[in-house]
Design a protein around this motif. Sequence first.
Motif, PDB file in Angstrom:
ATOM      1  N   CYS A 125      43.998  49.207  44.175  1.00 17.26           N
ATOM      2  CA  CYS A 125      44.503  49.163  42.798  1.00 17.26           C
ATOM      3  C   CYS A 125      43.485  48.554  41.837  1.00 17.26           C
ATOM      4  N   GLU A 126      42.545  47.767  42.360  1.00 21.58           N
ATOM      5  CA  GLU A 126      41.579  47.081  41.504  1.00 21.58           C
ATOM      6  C   GLU A 126      40.306  47.893  41.273  1.00 21.58           C
ATOM      7  N   ARG A 127      40.216  49.079  41.835  1.00 21.77           N
ATOM      8  CA  ARG A 127      39.041  49.916  41.613  1.00 21.77           C
ATOM      9  C   ARG A 127      38.917  50.309  40.145  1.00 21.77           C
ATOM     10  N   PRO A 128      37.654  50.532  39.675  1.00 17.95           N
ATOM     11  CA  PRO A 128      36.376  50.345  40.377  1.00 17.95           C
ATOM     12  C   PRO A 128      35.874  48.906  40.215  1.00 17.95           C
ATOM     13  N   PHE A 129      35.107  48.459  41.179  1.00 19.70           N
ATOM     14  CA  PHE A 129      34.485  47.139  41.081  1.00 19.70           C
ATOM     15  C   PHE A 129      33.208  47.141  41.915  1.00 19.70           C
ATOM     16  N   ASP A 130      32.239  46.354  41.479  1.00 19.05           N
ATOM     17  CA  ASP A 130      31.000  46.208  42.242  1.00 19.05           C
ATOM     18  C   ASP A 130      30.721  44.742  42.561  1.00 19.05           C
ATOM     19  N   ARG A 131      31.686  43.881  42.242  1.00 18.33           N
ATOM     20  CA  ARG A 131      31.623  42.466  42.606  1.00 18.33           C
ATOM     21  C   ARG A 131      32.984  42.063  43.167  1.00 18.33           C
ATOM     22  N   ILE A 132      32.973  41.125  44.094  1.00 20.87           N
ATOM     23  CA  ILE A 132      34.238  40.676  44.672  1.00 20.87           C
ATOM     24  C   ILE A 132      34.110  39.229  45.124  1.00 20.87           C
ATOM     25  N   CYS A 133      35.204  38.484  44.974  1.00 19.15           N
ATOM     26  CA  CYS A 133      35.282  37.114  45.479  1.00 19.15           C
ATOM     27  C   CYS A 133      36.171  37.116  46.722  1.00 19.15           C
ATOM     28  N   ILE A 134      35.794  36.303  47.703  1.00 18.07           N
ATOM     29  CA  ILE A 134      36.538  36.265  48.964  1.00 18.07           C
ATOM     30  C   ILE A 134      36.826  34.828  49.363  1.00 18.07           C
ATOM     31  N   SER A 135      38.072  34.574  49.759  1.00 19.75           N
ATOM     32  CA  SER A 135      38.460  33.292  50.350  1.00 19.75           C
ATOM     33  C   SER A 135      39.071  33.574  51.714  1.00 19.75           C
ATOM     34  N   ILE A 159      28.901  47.596  46.565  1.00 18.55           N
ATOM     35  CA  ILE A 159      29.019  46.217  46.115  1.00 18.55           C
ATOM     36  C   ILE A 159      27.627  45.621  45.881  1.00 18.55           C
ATOM     37  N   ARG A 160      27.457  44.965  44.735  1.00 13.00           N
ATOM     38  CA  ARG A 160      26.179  44.314  44.454  1.00 13.00           C
ATOM     39  C   ARG A 160      26.282  42.798  44.522  1.00 13.00           C
ATOM     40  N   GLN A 161      27.504  42.247  44.527  1.00 13.33           N
ATOM     41  CA  GLN A 161      27.640  40.793  44.602  1.00 13.33           C
ATOM     42  C   GLN A 161      28.927  40.426  45.327  1.00 13.33           C
ATOM     43  N   VAL A 162      28.814  39.523  46.308  1.00  8.00           N
ATOM     44  CA  VAL A 162      29.960  38.943  47.002  1.00  8.00           C
ATOM     45  C   VAL A 162      29.861  37.439  46.861  1.00  8.00           C
ATOM     46  N   VAL A 163      30.912  36.837  46.315  1.00  5.02           N
ATOM     47  CA  VAL A 163      30.930  35.380  46.182  1.00  5.02           C
ATOM     48  C   VAL A 163      32.034  34.824  47.067  1.00  5.02           C
ATOM     49  N   PHE A 164      31.786  33.666  47.619  1.00  8.49           N
ATOM     50  CA  PHE A 164      32.729  33.042  48.535  1.00  8.49           C
ATOM     51  C   PHE A 164      33.292  31.774  47.913  1.00  8.49           C
ATOM     52  N   ARG A 165      34.604  31.607  48.011  1.00  2.49           N
ATOM     53  CA  ARG A 165      35.263  30.418  47.468  1.00  2.49           C
ATOM     54  C   ARG A 165      36.145  29.818  48.549  1.00  2.49           C
ATOM     55  N   GLY A 166      35.946  28.566  48.878  1.00  2.00           N
ATOM     56  CA  GLY A 166      36.759  27.915  49.895  1.00  2.00           C
ATOM     57  C   GLY A 166      35.914  27.134  50.877  1.00  2.00           C
ATOM     58  N   ASN A 167      36.536  26.761  51.997  1.00  6.05           N
ATOM     59  CA  ASN A 167      35.857  25.976  53.020  1.00  6.05           C
ATOM     60  C   ASN A 167      35.030  26.868  53.929  1.00  6.05           C
ATOM     61  N   PHE A 183      24.231  45.211  55.078  1.00  7.40           N
ATOM     62  CA  PHE A 183      24.175  45.765  53.723  1.00  7.40           C
ATOM     63  C   PHE A 183      23.139  45.093  52.821  1.00  7.40           C
ATOM     64  N   GLY A 184      22.465  44.086  53.344  1.00  4.00           N
ATOM     65  CA  GLY A 184      21.455  43.407  52.547  1.00  4.00           C
ATOM     66  C   GLY A 184      22.038  42.596  51.410  1.00  4.00           C
ATOM     67  N   ILE A 185      23.305  42.206  51.516  1.00  3.39           N
ATOM     68  CA  ILE A 185      23.979  41.440  50.472  1.00  3.39           C
ATOM     69  C   ILE A 185      23.903  39.947  50.811  1.00  3.39           C
ATOM     70  N   VAL A 186      23.407  39.170  49.857  1.00  2.88           N
ATOM     71  CA  VAL A 186      23.358  37.726  50.032  1.00  2.88           C
ATOM     72  C   VAL A 186      24.638  37.128  49.436  1.00  2.88           C
ATOM     73  N   MET A 187      25.489  36.590  50.274  1.00  4.63           N
ATOM     74  CA  MET A 187      26.750  36.003  49.807  1.00  4.63           C
ATOM     75  C   MET A 187      26.486  34.650  49.165  1.00  4.63           C
ATOM     76  N   THR A 188      27.012  34.454  47.966  1.00  3.77           N
ATOM     77  CA  THR A 188      26.847  33.187  47.265  1.00  3.77           C
ATOM     78  C   THR A 188      28.147  32.392  47.303  1.00  3.77           C
ATOM     79  N   LYS A 189      28.042  31.092  47.165  1.00  2.24           N
ATOM     80  CA  LYS A 189      29.219  30.219  47.225  1.00  2.24           C
ATOM     81  C   LYS A 189      29.368  29.484  45.899  1.00  2.24           C
TER      82      LYS A 189
END
Length: 248
Positions: A125-135, A159-167, A183-189
Amino acid sequence: METDYKKLFYAGIEYGGFPSKGKKLKKKGLPVKRLKRELPYLLGEGRIVVKKLQVYYALLPEYSGKTLVAGKPKGWKSHVAGQLLEEAKIRAERSFDCREQLMGQGLNGNILQVPRELMAVRLYCERPFDRICISLPDEGGEQETEQLRELLCPYLPRIRQVVFRGNVSGLSDWLEEYLYNEFGIVMTKFCGAIGDMPWLDLREDGDEGKEQQPSEKGKGEGRHITPALALKFLDTAVKNGYNTDVNS
């Protein structure tokens, strides 16, 4: 092209409801209905194919009737309510081949057992997106790893950006390594505001967040996707009567 369908039976509560006049639920049972709208989603690895979730459901009226004297709402006896729901589940499986079954929270449903297909519907339902946050939950094994991979795989090539939120945990370490190696994606926190991106929150306490209205997207905590909110989405959908057909 053949469509890949998944069937799901959902049992919920019709809050404030009473059995329809003339319908004796104890004798005839709860009617099983089908959501007209088939819910599209992407899931799994390999060739990207849009799949569809077919939802069958039964709603138990909150009240069994009214008292004869005062006319006050009368609740169900627990064994009667349990029998009605069990019979509906059996009917859904036998008549419509609904082997995947989900109980609403008011019926002691466990939000941690929300099918990954329903989570995939919410992500779609959230398409389209090229960034996502994950917990992620602090603990997770093979099952959690597989679910995460199936949910993300259809979207990761774009996806060009994945950010991580949490422990940080073993599961987040696996995700960080998987994203970079495959995928060569560097996950940021980070711990700041999510912004205008989907937020896939699989933590046990993820249900504490509130889903925002469309006009609020891009503000505050972003577009929150949790098992509890996915369950709420399904419950709302089946209660929109204009979207349904009676099947039995």
